[in-house]
Design an enzyme around this catalytic site. Structure first.
Site, PDB file in Angstrom:
ATOM      1  N   HIS A  93       0.961  -1.296  -0.062  1.00  0.00           N
ATOM      2  CA  HIS A  93      -0.117   0.043  -0.066  1.00  0.00           C
ATOM      3  C   HIS A  93       1.006   1.251  -0.123  1.00  0.00           C
ATOM      4  O   HIS A  93       1.947   1.338   0.630  1.00  0.00           O
ATOM      5  CB  HIS A  93      -0.941   0.042   1.341  1.00  0.00           C
ATOM      6  CG  HIS A  93      -2.192   1.112   1.210  1.00  0.00           C
ATOM      7  ND1 HIS A  93      -1.871   2.339   1.349  1.00  0.00           N
ATOM      8  CD2 HIS A  93      -3.271   0.836   0.692  1.00  0.00           C
ATOM      9  CE1 HIS A  93      -2.921   3.067   1.161  1.00  0.00           C
ATOM     10  NE2 HIS A  93      -3.901   2.154   0.878  1.00  0.00           N
ATOM     11  N   GLU A 141      -3.939   2.620  -6.957  1.00  0.00           N
ATOM     12  CA  GLU A 141      -4.514   3.647  -6.368  1.00  0.00           C
ATOM     13  C   GLU A 141      -3.777   4.879  -6.236  1.00  0.00           C
ATOM     14  O   GLU A 141      -2.592   4.802  -5.791  1.00  0.00           O
ATOM     15  CB  GLU A 141      -4.445   3.037  -4.625  1.00  0.00           C
ATOM     16  CG  GLU A 141      -5.291   2.204  -4.422  1.00  0.00           C
ATOM     17  CD  GLU A 141      -5.527   2.277  -2.843  1.00  0.00           C
ATOM     18  OE1 GLU A 141      -6.729   1.574  -2.466  1.00  0.00           O
ATOM     19  OE2 GLU A 141      -4.821   2.515  -2.065  1.00  0.00           O
ATOM     20  N   GLY A 181     -10.192   7.699  -2.845  1.00  0.00           N
ATOM     21  CA  GLY A 181     -11.369   8.567  -2.934  1.00  0.00           C
ATOM     22  C   GLY A 181     -12.652   8.294  -3.159  1.00  0.00           C
ATOM     23  O   GLY A 181     -13.576   9.043  -3.459  1.00  0.00           O
ATOM     24  N   SER A 203     -11.842   5.780   4.022  1.00  0.00           N
ATOM     25  CA  SER A 203     -12.275   6.845   4.811  1.00  0.00           C
ATOM     26  C   SER A 203     -13.924   6.798   4.495  1.00  0.00           C
ATOM     27  O   SER A 203     -14.612   7.045   5.529  1.00  0.00           O
ATOM     28  CB  SER A 203     -11.797   8.135   4.410  1.00  0.00           C
ATOM     29  OG  SER A 203     -11.646   8.167   3.008  1.00  0.00           O
TER      30      SER A 203
HETATM   31  O1  G3P Z   1      -6.683   1.033   0.732  1.00  0.00           O
HETATM   32  C1  G3P Z   1      -7.861   1.905   0.389  1.00  0.00           C
HETATM   33  C2  G3P Z   1      -7.282   3.503   0.324  1.00  0.00           C
HETATM   34  O2  G3P Z   1      -6.312   3.798   0.120  1.00  0.00           O
HETATM   35  C3  G3P Z   1      -8.260   4.298  -0.148  1.00  0.00           C
HETATM   36  O3  G3P Z   1      -8.569   5.261   0.806  1.00  0.00           O
HETATM   37  O4  G3P Z   1      -9.901   6.920   2.182  1.00  0.00           O
HETATM   38  O5  G3P Z   1      -9.336   7.272  -0.358  1.00  0.00           O
HETATM   39  O6  G3P Z   1     -11.138   5.094   0.568  1.00  0.00           O
HETATM   40  P1  G3P Z   1      -9.796   6.394   0.721  1.00  0.00           P
END
Ligand code: G3P
Length: 225
Positions: A93, A141, A181, A203
């Site tokens: 990650h 990501e 996001g 989140s």
């Molecule tokens: O592992 C999932 C992540 O990095 C995404 O985070 O808070 O943008 O959904 P978020």
């Protein structure tokens, strides 16, 4: 790993710590059962065993240390993760990046142990390199969108389409999933339309007033796919 999949990463959010980890995991389990959708949760290491013993959906570790089991104070070996009851692991990650040789070793050991393996990558070309290591899925990501509420599928769709193009051309057995996001069912639908086989989210679920309702919203498009 049953595809398409929604993976809810609890990270180190205080909103998902202690008993809250269990509540969110149970909400995910209920949503998975009601929708017939594939949903996995990735609690913090601290709650990993508790959650794995308490729910029947897949429970993934958020990462692992490179060290082999043994005299390694404060480290979490991949074998420890398996022993705690996890059925998969997220590796590399962007908040816990690994050196290439370490990542390669961990992917191999995780597969030997029968764990589902998701390797994260920040962009399409790194995603292709990650696919070469032989995980079940690559999660692309863009780090700059993580935690922003600006979904990769709306703000950087080209990263997804390029990742799907490259990985499916060279490693058709490796699924491409995405995250960063993501906050609505429409974001998930867009990710699936762009060719992914799932979404990683943190989140939007962890900070939701009603995590169950948010998980249902995000998983519904997967159940229809
Ligand atoms: O592992 C999932 C992540 O990095 C995404 O985070 O808070 O943008 O959904 P978020």
């Amino acid at each position: 790993m049953r595809l398409p999949i929604l993976v809810v990463n609890f990270k180190a959010y205080s909103e998902a710590a202690g008993r809250r980890a269990l509540e969110i995991a149970r909400a995910a389990e209920r949503a998975a059962r009601e929708l017939g959708a594939s949903i996995a949760v990735a609690p913090n290491h601290v709650e990993l065993a508790l959650v794995a013993q308490s729910v029947e959906i897949p429970v993934y570790a958020q990462g692992a240390d490179a060290e082999a089991p043994g005299a390694r104070t404060a480290h979490v070996a991949i074998d420890n993760i398996k022993a705690a009851g996890a059925s998969g692991v997220i590796l590399n990650h962007s908040e816990a990046p690994l050196a290439l040789n370490t990542l390669s070793r961990l992917v191999s050991r995780a597969r030997e142990l029968g764990l589902d393996v998701i390797v994260c990558a920040p962009d399409a070309r790194t995603g292709l390199a990650a696919a070469a290591l032989g995980p079940h899925a690559v999660a692309v990501e863009p780090p700059e969108l993580i935690g922003t509420g600006r979904a990769v599928s709306r703000y950087k769709p080209e990263v997804i389409t390029e990742s799907v193009r490259l990985v499916s051309a060279h490693f058709p057995d490796v699924a491409v999933i995405t995250g960063a996001g993501v906050e609505s069912g429409d974001d998930v639908s867009a990710a699936l339309e762009l060719g992914t086989r799932g979404v990683l989210v943190a989140s939007a679920v962890v900070k939701a007033g009603d995590p169950y309702a948010k998980i249902v919203e995000l998983a519904r498009p997967l159940a229809r796919a």
